[in-house]
Design a protein around this motif. Sequence first.
Motif, PDB file in Angstrom:
ATOM      1  N   PHE A   6       0.854  -1.172   0.000  1.00 31.85           N
ATOM      2  CA  PHE A   6       0.000   0.000   0.000  1.00 31.85           C
ATOM      3  C   PHE A   6       0.895   1.228   0.000  1.00 31.85           C
ATOM      4  CE2 PHE A   6      -2.644  -3.348   1.488  1.00 31.85           C
ATOM      5  CZ  PHE A   6      -3.890  -3.068   0.973  1.00 31.85           C
ATOM      6  N   VAL A  32      -4.996  -1.347   3.858  1.00 34.13           N
ATOM      7  CA  VAL A  32      -6.312  -0.717   3.797  1.00 34.13           C
ATOM      8  C   VAL A  32      -7.363  -1.809   3.613  1.00 34.13           C
ATOM      9  CG1 VAL A  32      -7.793   0.878   2.538  1.00 34.13           C
ATOM     10  CG2 VAL A  32      -5.368   1.400   2.834  1.00 34.13           C
ATOM     11  N   ASN A  35      -9.772  -3.089   0.011  1.00 32.05           N
ATOM     12  CA  ASN A  35      -9.145  -2.491  -1.173  1.00 32.05           C
ATOM     13  C   ASN A  35      -8.281  -3.550  -1.861  1.00 32.05           C
ATOM     14  OD1 ASN A  35      -8.451  -0.515  -2.974  1.00 32.05           O
ATOM     15  ND2 ASN A  35      -6.785   0.299  -1.731  1.00 32.05           N
ATOM     16  N   ASP A  37      -5.533  -5.358  -3.949  1.00 32.21           N
ATOM     17  CA  ASP A  37      -4.182  -5.007  -4.360  1.00 32.21           C
ATOM     18  C   ASP A  37      -3.899  -5.591  -5.746  1.00 32.21           C
ATOM     19  OD1 ASP A  37      -3.736  -7.762  -3.818  1.00 32.21           O
ATOM     20  OD2 ASP A  37      -1.640  -7.329  -3.381  1.00 32.21           O
ATOM     21  N   VAL A  42      -7.758  -9.039  -0.972  1.00 37.21           N
ATOM     22  CA  VAL A  42      -8.408  -8.004  -0.169  1.00 37.21           C
ATOM     23  C   VAL A  42      -8.294  -8.406   1.298  1.00 37.21           C
ATOM     24  CG1 VAL A  42     -10.648  -7.030   0.474  1.00 37.21           C
ATOM     25  CG2 VAL A  42     -10.016  -7.194  -1.929  1.00 37.21           C
ATOM     26  N   HIS A  92     -10.386   2.266   8.825  1.00 36.42           N
ATOM     27  CA  HIS A  92      -9.804   2.385   7.491  1.00 36.42           C
ATOM     28  C   HIS A  92      -8.842   1.248   7.156  1.00 36.42           C
ATOM     29  CE1 HIS A  92      -8.673   4.470   3.821  1.00 36.42           C
ATOM     30  NE2 HIS A  92      -7.399   4.344   4.152  1.00 36.42           N
ATOM     31  N   GLY A  93      -8.023   0.864   8.134  1.00 32.83           N
ATOM     32  CA  GLY A  93      -7.042  -0.176   7.846  1.00 32.83           C
ATOM     33  C   GLY A  93      -6.085  -0.384   8.991  1.00 32.83           C
ATOM     34  N   ASN A 162      -0.460  -1.012  -4.696  1.00 34.88           N
ATOM     35  CA  ASN A 162      -1.631  -0.164  -4.868  1.00 34.88           C
ATOM     36  C   ASN A 162      -1.168   1.220  -5.299  1.00 34.88           C
ATOM     37  OD1 ASN A 162      -3.883   1.493  -4.583  1.00 34.88           O
ATOM     38  ND2 ASN A 162      -4.685   0.328  -2.862  1.00 34.88           N
ATOM     39  N   LYS A 164      -2.761   3.828  -6.231  1.00 31.80           N
ATOM     40  CA  LYS A 164      -3.581   4.985  -5.860  1.00 31.80           C
ATOM     41  C   LYS A 164      -3.307   5.478  -4.440  1.00 31.80           C
ATOM     42  CE  LYS A 164      -7.455   3.866  -8.912  1.00 31.80           C
ATOM     43  NZ  LYS A 164      -8.902   3.594  -8.996  1.00 31.80           N
ATOM     44  N   ALA A 165      -2.687   4.658  -3.645  1.00 28.49           N
ATOM     45  CA  ALA A 165      -2.430   5.036  -2.260  1.00 28.49           C
ATOM     46  C   ALA A 165      -1.075   5.714  -2.160  1.00 28.49           C
ATOM     47  CB  ALA A 165      -2.462   3.799  -1.364  1.00 28.49           C
TER      48      ALA A 165
END
Length: 233
Positions: A6, A32, A35, A37, A42, A92-93, A162, A164-165
Amino acid sequence: MERLSFGLLDLKLAEGAGQDTASMTFSGYGAVFGNMDAYGDVIAKGAFTKTIAEFKTSGVWPAMLLQHGGWGIGADDYTPVGVWTEIREDGHGLYVEGTLADTPRGLEIYTLMKMKPRPAINGMSIGYIAKEWVARSKPEEPRRTLTAIELVEVSLVTFPANGKARVTGVKSDGDCPTIREAELALREAGFSRKQAKLILADGFKGLPLRDAEEGDVDELAAMVRRNIDALRA
């Protein structure tokens, strides 16, 4: 051991930091929930509950590594770059707080994290052993939904799975230099490394009398401030 990458990392300069290690404190998310990967996995909420309880009871925490230990060829690959001071689950994680070591590698990583206009390293990734999971039953579902994980290490990485993170920001007080900046400024002003550390620990009064009398304290302080401004520029 598997790895799940992440990149939610929020660097923070510890308020009122009085030591080098405190000035290299950061926080973020090692994982997270919900979400997917790059490998199709997940993590479900609650997957870390047991492993967190176990290492907080035993005192043997997950390691803080760089790039998962790289190739693992030499001792440096698996030498930690710092310690995790807090690991917990929230909505969230997997939330983590850590402090980088006051070593050449620790200082290098912190410098890379704080670079402008963007951090040179901003990813986080976990090394874990999957204990329990639910396999996909339909093509559109994740490959696995991990429900129980044994956490082995949390790494700072360049390429998180990931994409986007990413880092959300760096916090520091512009009016208060970091210990590292202050030490460099004192060295630029002509003090030795030992003298600089004495000043940062006890102020100019920490210097032997013969050193303190070489110039006016106010003048020395002004010189240090100018050097800090020059270093930041």
